[in-house]
Design a protein around this motif. Sequence first.
Motif, PDB file in Angstrom:
ATOM      1  N   ARG A 321       0.867  -1.187   0.000  1.00 55.25           N
ATOM      2  CA  ARG A 321       0.000   0.000   0.000  1.00 55.25           C
ATOM      3  C   ARG A 321       0.895   1.226   0.000  1.00 55.25           C
ATOM      4  O   ARG A 321       1.469   1.599   1.020  1.00 55.25           O
ATOM      5  N   ARG A 322       1.011   1.866  -1.172  1.00 55.41           N
ATOM      6  CA  ARG A 322       1.845   3.070  -1.288  1.00 55.41           C
ATOM      7  C   ARG A 322       1.142   4.282  -0.691  1.00 55.41           C
ATOM      8  O   ARG A 322       1.780   5.153  -0.102  1.00 55.41           O
ATOM      9  N   ASP A 323      -0.155   4.357  -0.890  1.00 55.34           N
ATOM     10  CA  ASP A 323      -0.943   5.510  -0.450  1.00 55.34           C
ATOM     11  C   ASP A 323      -1.679   5.134   0.834  1.00 55.34           C
ATOM     12  O   ASP A 323      -2.615   4.318   0.805  1.00 55.34           O
ATOM     13  N   ASP A 325      -3.891   6.552   2.352  1.00 57.92           N
ATOM     14  CA  ASP A 325      -5.284   6.998   2.372  1.00 57.92           C
ATOM     15  C   ASP A 325      -6.235   6.043   1.655  1.00 57.92           C
ATOM     16  O   ASP A 325      -7.452   6.249   1.681  1.00 57.92           O
ATOM     17  N   VAL A 326      -5.695   5.034   0.966  1.00 58.71           N
ATOM     18  CA  VAL A 326      -6.572   4.062   0.301  1.00 58.71           C
ATOM     19  C   VAL A 326      -6.799   2.885   1.239  1.00 58.71           C
ATOM     20  O   VAL A 326      -5.952   2.563   2.071  1.00 58.71           O
ATOM     21  N   ASP A 330      -2.412  -1.107  -3.191  1.00 58.41           N
ATOM     22  CA  ASP A 330      -2.501  -0.436  -4.491  1.00 58.41           C
ATOM     23  C   ASP A 330      -1.373  -0.870  -5.432  1.00 58.41           C
ATOM     24  O   ASP A 330      -1.187  -0.282  -6.487  1.00 58.41           O
ATOM     25  N   TYR A 395      -2.287   7.220 -13.656  1.00 52.63           N
ATOM     26  CA  TYR A 395      -2.083   6.431 -12.433  1.00 52.63           C
ATOM     27  C   TYR A 395      -1.637   5.002 -12.750  1.00 52.63           C
ATOM     28  O   TYR A 395      -0.723   4.469 -12.106  1.00 52.63           O
ATOM     29  N   THR A 399       1.895   3.311 -11.584  1.00 54.63           N
ATOM     30  CA  THR A 399       1.897   2.181 -10.653  1.00 54.63           C
ATOM     31  C   THR A 399       2.902   1.122 -11.098  1.00 54.63           C
ATOM     32  O   THR A 399       3.635   0.556 -10.276  1.00 54.63           O
TER      33      THR A 399
END
Length: 514
Positions: A321-323, A325-326, A330, A395, A399
Amino acid sequence: MSSTPDHTPAAVDYVIVGGGTAGSVIAHRLTADPDVTVAVVEGGPDDRDRPDVLTLRRWLGLLGGDLDYDYPTVEQPRGNSHIRHSRARVLGGCSSHNTLISFKPLPSDWDEWAEAGADGWDAAAMDPYYDRLLNNIVPVDEKDRNAIARDFVDAAQAALGVPRVEGFNKKPFHEGVGFFDLAYHPEDNKRSSASVAYLHPVMDERPNLRILLETWAYALEFDGTRASGVRVRRKDGTGELLTARREVIVCAGAVDTPRLLMHSGIGPRADLEALGIPVRHDLPGVGENLLDHPESVIVWETDGPIPDNSAMDSDAGLFVRRDPDVPGPDLMFHFYQIPFTDNPERLGYEKPAHGVSMTPNIPKPRSRGRLYLTSADPSVKPALDFRYFTDEEDYDARTLVDGIRLAREIAKTEPLAGWLKREVCPGPDVTGDEELSEYARKVAHTVYHPAGTCKMGAADDELAVVTPDLKVKGVDGLRIADASVFPTMTAVNPMVAVLMVGEKAAELLGGDAR
């Protein structure tokens, strides 16, 4: 073969189009009631007594063969135009054809569906269906855990600081690395596909279940606004009309379900009229919202041969999970114990004698494609335009670039680093964002997860094809239950989600019948 004599009347309670992942589940559940009659239309042959199908380790040999519908991709200006989309032509569908990597969808996947208008499909409502599955879903067996795959797990944990996961289905995760859960029987490497788990035990035992193999459904039959049956053609060229007293359930998958609807006059009016197909019901969402999990590949040559014990050559993987907030991962990687160079070879790369691959994958892609007909002839394959890497923010491409960079971090970390001789493709000299993006997009491939082409949504959603009870909008007696109803892509491999769609569909059908 048929599980009942040839004189069985063509009228049954339910006709199921597709004896694949969801269709097998629904057929099993409905015919548990001996008073309910079901006919399953399956375009492919029986999978029993087929070691090439039932042996999981042999999955790669099925791609592009005689059990593969093998759909091409239309020109992809920003991606790879040579991708072949395997769709299985055999009982059990793609669960008889794939690697059987089995993830219970994450709570955020289901909740996203509910937010998209699929009322009643939230995580709390869907969770119980996983426990009903008959498939033997277990972690990769210890004897199948290849030494280099073990070292990949250790290196990824050390390089990225992600947790080690033992049993991805035990609890929801945001990131982690470990061996997958597979739907298989480790003692003999036999698949626990939808057909093995749901049909084999009953298909010769239930006289109320008729399975028509190597039979193609080419049109739906109607009585006014009600779907009353299915027109089929057998391998020998003879045909039949199967009449459904209660409902027709289409489980032909994200390619052949919208294809069947459109050839039956259900779809975007302008498109159908342009081909001379009489419009029965203008439903603009049919064929739209085409989803997939595209991925790229980075390959290393190893110093020599690696051990050959494996469940199916891609037994371990990584989620990142890079972000923060998700809600879920991801970025995802499969770790292949083979040099996976089919697409790089087209660019001039050579396949090493011994090697391994990491495949950065986009769990929640933002690009959306479209499936459409090019002919009124039902035998002509539809066009699949995935529109890979066309999202406005770029995006999806970014990725994959991030994925290649993280893969390199893992590769230079022990204990995996000790196995690797050199990076073969894209090669250590390819380092800039633009170079990496161009490479990643040109060699991108699919993990065969098309979905979304008859999406589920609220009644006022113009592009929704089915309502949350899986009924086709504006048509009576017709439901869809397969990956085509996905409103959005699951972050994880979708097979278990399709099995759970089948379980929920069977419950909906039973409830309506009662």
